[in-house]
Design a protein around this motif. Structure first.
Motif, PDB file in Angstrom:
ATOM      1  N   ILE A  25       0.811  -1.220   0.000  1.00  0.00           N
ATOM      2  CA  ILE A  25       0.000   0.000   0.000  1.00  0.00           C
ATOM      3  C   ILE A  25       0.839   1.261   0.000  1.00  0.00           C
ATOM      4  O   ILE A  25       0.322   2.356  -0.217  1.00  0.00           O
ATOM      5  CB  ILE A  25      -0.991   0.029   1.189  1.00  0.00           C
ATOM      6  N   ALA A  26       2.137   1.154   0.193  1.00  0.00           N
ATOM      7  CA  ALA A  26       3.006   2.324   0.120  1.00  0.00           C
ATOM      8  C   ALA A  26       3.520   2.576  -1.289  1.00  0.00           C
ATOM      9  O   ALA A  26       4.205   3.580  -1.523  1.00  0.00           O
ATOM     10  CB  ALA A  26       4.183   2.167   1.069  1.00  0.00           C
ATOM     11  N   SER A  27       3.202   1.691  -2.213  1.00  0.00           N
ATOM     12  CA  SER A  27       3.654   1.841  -3.596  1.00  0.00           C
ATOM     13  C   SER A  27       2.539   2.431  -4.451  1.00  0.00           C
ATOM     14  O   SER A  27       1.399   1.969  -4.389  1.00  0.00           O
ATOM     15  CB  SER A  27       4.047   0.495  -4.184  1.00  0.00           C
ATOM     16  N   PRO A  28       2.852   3.423  -5.284  1.00  0.00           N
ATOM     17  CA  PRO A  28       1.809   3.981  -6.161  1.00  0.00           C
ATOM     18  C   PRO A  28       1.254   2.939  -7.142  1.00  0.00           C
ATOM     19  O   PRO A  28       0.127   3.083  -7.621  1.00  0.00           O
ATOM     20  CB  PRO A  28       2.511   5.122  -6.889  1.00  0.00           C
ATOM     21  N   HIS A  29       2.012   1.900  -7.419  1.00  0.00           N
ATOM     22  CA  HIS A  29       1.573   0.877  -8.377  1.00  0.00           C
ATOM     23  C   HIS A  29       0.410   0.058  -7.834  1.00  0.00           C
ATOM     24  O   HIS A  29      -0.291  -0.607  -8.591  1.00  0.00           O
ATOM     25  CB  HIS A  29       2.742  -0.029  -8.741  1.00  0.00           C
ATOM     26  N   PHE A  30       0.190   0.098  -6.532  1.00  0.00           N
ATOM     27  CA  PHE A  30      -0.910  -0.646  -5.921  1.00  0.00           C
ATOM     28  C   PHE A  30      -2.264  -0.039  -6.286  1.00  0.00           C
ATOM     29  O   PHE A  30      -3.269  -0.725  -6.308  1.00  0.00           O
ATOM     30  CB  PHE A  30      -0.728  -0.654  -4.405  1.00  0.00           C
ATOM     31  N   TYR A  31      -2.277   1.248  -6.570  1.00  0.00           N
ATOM     32  CA  TYR A  31      -3.525   1.984  -6.688  1.00  0.00           C
ATOM     33  C   TYR A  31      -3.978   2.094  -8.140  1.00  0.00           C
ATOM     34  O   TYR A  31      -3.226   2.516  -9.009  1.00  0.00           O
ATOM     35  CB  TYR A  31      -3.349   3.379  -6.081  1.00  0.00           C
ATOM     36  N   ALA A  32      -5.251   1.741  -8.354  1.00  0.00           N
ATOM     37  CA  ALA A  32      -5.817   1.786  -9.699  1.00  0.00           C
ATOM     38  C   ALA A  32      -6.512   3.111  -9.996  1.00  0.00           C
ATOM     39  O   ALA A  32      -6.687   3.466 -11.165  1.00  0.00           O
ATOM     40  CB  ALA A  32      -6.815   0.647  -9.876  1.00  0.00           C
ATOM     41  N   TYR A  33      -6.914   3.799  -8.943  1.00  0.00           N
ATOM     42  CA  TYR A  33      -7.704   5.015  -9.132  1.00  0.00           C
ATOM     43  C   TYR A  33      -7.035   6.186  -8.414  1.00  0.00           C
ATOM     44  O   TYR A  33      -6.570   6.042  -7.271  1.00  0.00           O
ATOM     45  CB  TYR A  33      -9.119   4.819  -8.592  1.00  0.00           C
ATOM     46  N   TRP A  34      -7.046   7.341  -9.080  1.00  0.00           N
ATOM     47  CA  TRP A  34      -6.400   8.537  -8.557  1.00  0.00           C
ATOM     48  C   TRP A  34      -7.303   9.749  -8.725  1.00  0.00           C
ATOM     49  O   TRP A  34      -8.057   9.845  -9.697  1.00  0.00           O
ATOM     50  CB  TRP A  34      -5.085   8.801  -9.300  1.00  0.00           C
ATOM     51  N   GLY A  35      -7.172  10.688  -7.794  1.00  0.00           N
ATOM     52  CA  GLY A  35      -7.814  11.973  -7.942  1.00  0.00           C
ATOM     53  C   GLY A  35      -6.954  12.915  -8.767  1.00  0.00           C
ATOM     54  O   GLY A  35      -5.859  12.553  -9.205  1.00  0.00           O
ATOM     55  N   GLN A  36      -7.437  14.131  -8.934  1.00  0.00           N
ATOM     56  CA  GLN A  36      -6.746  15.097  -9.776  1.00  0.00           C
ATOM     57  C   GLN A  36      -5.675  15.871  -9.016  1.00  0.00           C
ATOM     58  O   GLN A  36      -4.844  16.542  -9.626  1.00  0.00           O
ATOM     59  CB  GLN A  36      -7.753  16.082 -10.383  1.00  0.00           C
ATOM     60  N   GLY A  37      -5.697  15.779  -7.702  1.00  0.00           N
ATOM     61  CA  GLY A  37      -4.680  16.434  -6.880  1.00  0.00           C
ATOM     62  C   GLY A  37      -5.128  17.785  -6.362  1.00  0.00           C
ATOM     63  O   GLY A  37      -5.962  18.461  -6.967  1.00  0.00           O
ATOM     64  N   THR A  38      -4.553  18.174  -5.227  1.00  0.00           N
ATOM     65  CA  THR A  38      -4.805  19.492  -4.652  1.00  0.00           C
ATOM     66  C   THR A  38      -3.466  20.063  -4.169  1.00  0.00           C
ATOM     67  O   THR A  38      -2.675  19.350  -3.553  1.00  0.00           O
ATOM     68  CB  THR A  38      -5.839  19.426  -3.514  1.00  0.00           C
ATOM     69  N   GLN A  39      -3.216  21.321  -4.474  1.00  0.00           N
ATOM     70  CA  GLN A  39      -1.929  21.951  -4.175  1.00  0.00           C
ATOM     71  C   GLN A  39      -1.889  22.408  -2.719  1.00  0.00           C
ATOM     72  O   GLN A  39      -2.808  23.068  -2.230  1.00  0.00           O
ATOM     73  CB  GLN A  39      -1.698  23.162  -5.079  1.00  0.00           C
ATOM     74  N   VAL A  40      -0.801  22.049  -2.062  1.00  0.00           N
ATOM     75  CA  VAL A  40      -0.510  22.553  -0.716  1.00  0.00           C
ATOM     76  C   VAL A  40       0.814  23.295  -0.779  1.00  0.00           C
ATOM     77  O   VAL A  40       1.820  22.730  -1.205  1.00  0.00           O
ATOM     78  CB  VAL A  40      -0.427  21.411   0.310  1.00  0.00           C
ATOM     79  N   THR A  41       0.805  24.556  -0.396  1.00  0.00           N
ATOM     80  CA  THR A  41       2.016  25.367  -0.382  1.00  0.00           C
ATOM     81  C   THR A  41       2.218  25.911   1.021  1.00  0.00           C
ATOM     82  O   THR A  41       1.320  26.550   1.580  1.00  0.00           O
ATOM     83  CB  THR A  41       1.910  26.527  -1.382  1.00  0.00           C
ATOM     84  N   VAL A  42       3.400  25.640   1.574  1.00  0.00           N
ATOM     85  CA  VAL A  42       3.711  26.068   2.936  1.00  0.00           C
ATOM     86  C   VAL A  42       4.836  27.096   2.867  1.00  0.00           C
ATOM     87  O   VAL A  42       5.927  26.783   2.388  1.00  0.00           O
ATOM     88  CB  VAL A  42       4.121  24.885   3.820  1.00  0.00           C
ATOM     89  N   SER A  43       4.568  28.299   3.338  1.00  0.00           N
ATOM     90  CA  SER A  43       5.565  29.362   3.304  1.00  0.00           C
ATOM     91  C   SER A  43       6.170  29.564   4.683  1.00  0.00           C
ATOM     92  O   SER A  43       5.580  29.218   5.706  1.00  0.00           O
ATOM     93  CB  SER A  43       4.922  30.664   2.834  1.00  0.00           C
ATOM     94  N   LEU A  44       7.358  30.169   4.691  1.00  0.00           N
ATOM     95  CA  LEU A  44       8.026  30.452   5.966  1.00  0.00           C
ATOM     96  C   LEU A  44       7.332  31.584   6.704  1.00  0.00           C
ATOM     97  O   LEU A  44       6.728  32.462   6.083  1.00  0.00           O
ATOM     98  CB  LEU A  44       9.492  30.792   5.711  1.00  0.00           C
TER      99      LEU A  44
END
Length: 125
Positions: free
Chosen positions: A106-125
């Motif tokens: 389950i730690a490998s991306p190859h295990f997963y058949a379905y993915w979302g489109q992603g969401t951006q997280v930006t952390v500034s100092l």
């Protein structure tokens, strides 16, 4: 068909918190593992955390252990990633994923058949 839709990303300051959500649909997801991955520019997609949809067992990458927590709400068909004490190195696009089964893979991306489109997280100092 199976769909995963992430939300909750944004621009935050270091030391603060965010909660990402992943709304899933198109299956019962019984017996599925649900994962969060992240990908920074120019880097590979890295495992963050995973949870068994049915039993609730979870696993977190060492890099986020103690700061991030994965959970799921079956009634709401949603997987969450609570992120505390955010650091600039947590900046990435965060993806939700679903795969049939549970185990060391389950730690490998190859295990997963379905993915979302992603969401951006930006952390500034």
């Amino acid at each position: 068909q199976v769909q995963l839709v992430e939300s909750g990303g944004g621009l935050v300051q270091a030391g603060t918190s965010l909660r990402l959500s992943c709304l899933v649909s198109g299956s019962t997801f019984s017996g599925y593992g649900m994962g969060w991955f992240r990908q920074a520019p120019g880097k590979e997609r890295d495992f963050v955390a995973a949870i068994a949809w049915s039993g609730g067992s979870s696993y977190h990458a060492d890099s986020v252990k103690g700061r991030f927590t994965i959970s799921r709400d079956i009634a709401k068909n949603t997987v969450y990633l609570r992120m505390n004490s955010l650091k600039p190195e947590d900046t990435a696009v965060y993806y939700c994923a679903a795969g049939a089964g549970w185990g060391p893979q389950i730690a490998s991306p190859h295990f997963y058949a379905y993915w979302g489109q992603g969401t951006q997280v930006t952390v500034s100092l």
